[in-house]
Design a protein around this motif. Structure first.
Motif, PDB file in Angstrom:
ATOM      1  N   PHE A  76     -20.378 -13.495 -15.048  1.00  0.00           N
ATOM      2  CA  PHE A  76     -19.695 -14.379 -14.096  1.00  0.00           C
ATOM      3  C   PHE A  76     -18.219 -14.528 -14.468  1.00  0.00           C
ATOM      4  O   PHE A  76     -17.344 -14.511 -13.600  1.00  0.00           O
ATOM      5  N   ILE A  77     -17.945 -14.670 -15.761  1.00  0.00           N
ATOM      6  CA  ILE A  77     -16.559 -14.803 -16.217  1.00  0.00           C
ATOM      7  C   ILE A  77     -15.775 -13.532 -15.903  1.00  0.00           C
ATOM      8  O   ILE A  77     -14.675 -13.586 -15.368  1.00  0.00           O
ATOM      9  N   MET A  78     -16.371 -12.381 -16.226  1.00  0.00           N
ATOM     10  CA  MET A  78     -15.670 -11.111 -16.038  1.00  0.00           C
ATOM     11  C   MET A  78     -15.445 -10.796 -14.563  1.00  0.00           C
ATOM     12  O   MET A  78     -14.450 -10.179 -14.202  1.00  0.00           O
ATOM     13  N   SER A  79     -16.360 -11.216 -13.699  1.00  0.00           N
ATOM     14  CA  SER A  79     -16.223 -10.916 -12.277  1.00  0.00           C
ATOM     15  C   SER A  79     -15.604 -12.069 -11.486  1.00  0.00           C
ATOM     16  O   SER A  79     -15.412 -11.958 -10.280  1.00  0.00           O
ATOM     17  N   TYR A 105     -11.412 -15.277 -23.737  1.00  0.00           N
ATOM     18  CA  TYR A 105     -12.396 -15.236 -22.653  1.00  0.00           C
ATOM     19  C   TYR A 105     -12.476 -16.571 -21.934  1.00  0.00           C
ATOM     20  O   TYR A 105     -12.668 -16.624 -20.727  1.00  0.00           O
ATOM     21  N   LEU A 106     -12.308 -17.650 -22.680  1.00  0.00           N
ATOM     22  CA  LEU A 106     -12.386 -18.981 -22.077  1.00  0.00           C
ATOM     23  C   LEU A 106     -11.107 -19.358 -21.338  1.00  0.00           C
ATOM     24  O   LEU A 106     -11.064 -20.368 -20.647  1.00  0.00           O
ATOM     25  N   PRO A 120      -9.383 -16.477 -15.761  1.00  0.00           N
ATOM     26  CA  PRO A 120      -9.639 -17.195 -14.506  1.00  0.00           C
ATOM     27  C   PRO A 120     -11.130 -17.354 -14.212  1.00  0.00           C
ATOM     28  O   PRO A 120     -11.556 -18.392 -13.697  1.00  0.00           O
ATOM     29  N   GLY A 121     -11.936 -16.369 -14.568  1.00  0.00           N
ATOM     30  CA  GLY A 121     -13.371 -16.448 -14.329  1.00  0.00           C
ATOM     31  C   GLY A 121     -14.034 -17.577 -15.093  1.00  0.00           C
ATOM     32  O   GLY A 121     -15.009 -18.170 -14.625  1.00  0.00           O
ATOM     33  N   ALA A 122     -13.515 -17.907 -16.271  1.00  0.00           N
ATOM     34  CA  ALA A 122     -14.081 -19.013 -17.058  1.00  0.00           C
ATOM     35  C   ALA A 122     -13.866 -20.338 -16.332  1.00  0.00           C
ATOM     36  O   ALA A 122     -14.740 -21.207 -16.344  1.00  0.00           O
TER      37      ALA A 122
END
Length: 99
Positions: free
Chosen positions: A39-42, A75-76, A79-81
């Motif tokens: 979900f974060i990556m996409s 990663y946090l 934008p996906g985060a």
């Protein structure tokens, strides 16, 4: 995201998550956040009752240590985060406000 492009991301995440961070609170396990990675990556929102949101709520007290960690913090800050956090009704802390 294609399967082939996910493999390098998963390898990097695995290597980063295997490193032990002594400063993390007991019970904090960034590997538990793996259901949120896609979900974060996409940059897509999970359902509020998804496994991603459930583990995110369980790791909420650990987010400061994760966001300050040079391996997990980037990663946090993606934008996906923010999309995931909003969908799960969680706030990702600003590293400067974490103690």
């Amino acid at each position: 995201m294609s399967y082939a492009s996910c493999i390098p991301v998963m390898i990097v995440m695995t290597v980063l998550m295997v490193q032990v961070n002594v400063g993390m609170a007991q019970g904090c396990n960034p590997l538990q956040l793996m259901p949120c990675l896609s979900f974060i990556m996409s940059n897509t929102a999970p359902a509020a009752d998804s496994q991603c949101c459930n583990v995110l709520h369980g790791q909420n007290s650990c987010l400061c240590s994760y966001v300050k960690n040079p391996g997990y913090g980037p990663y946090l800050r993606m934008p996906g985060a923010k999309t995931v956090a909003s969908a799960c009704s969680i706030t990702i802390p600003d590293p400067s406000t974490c103690t």
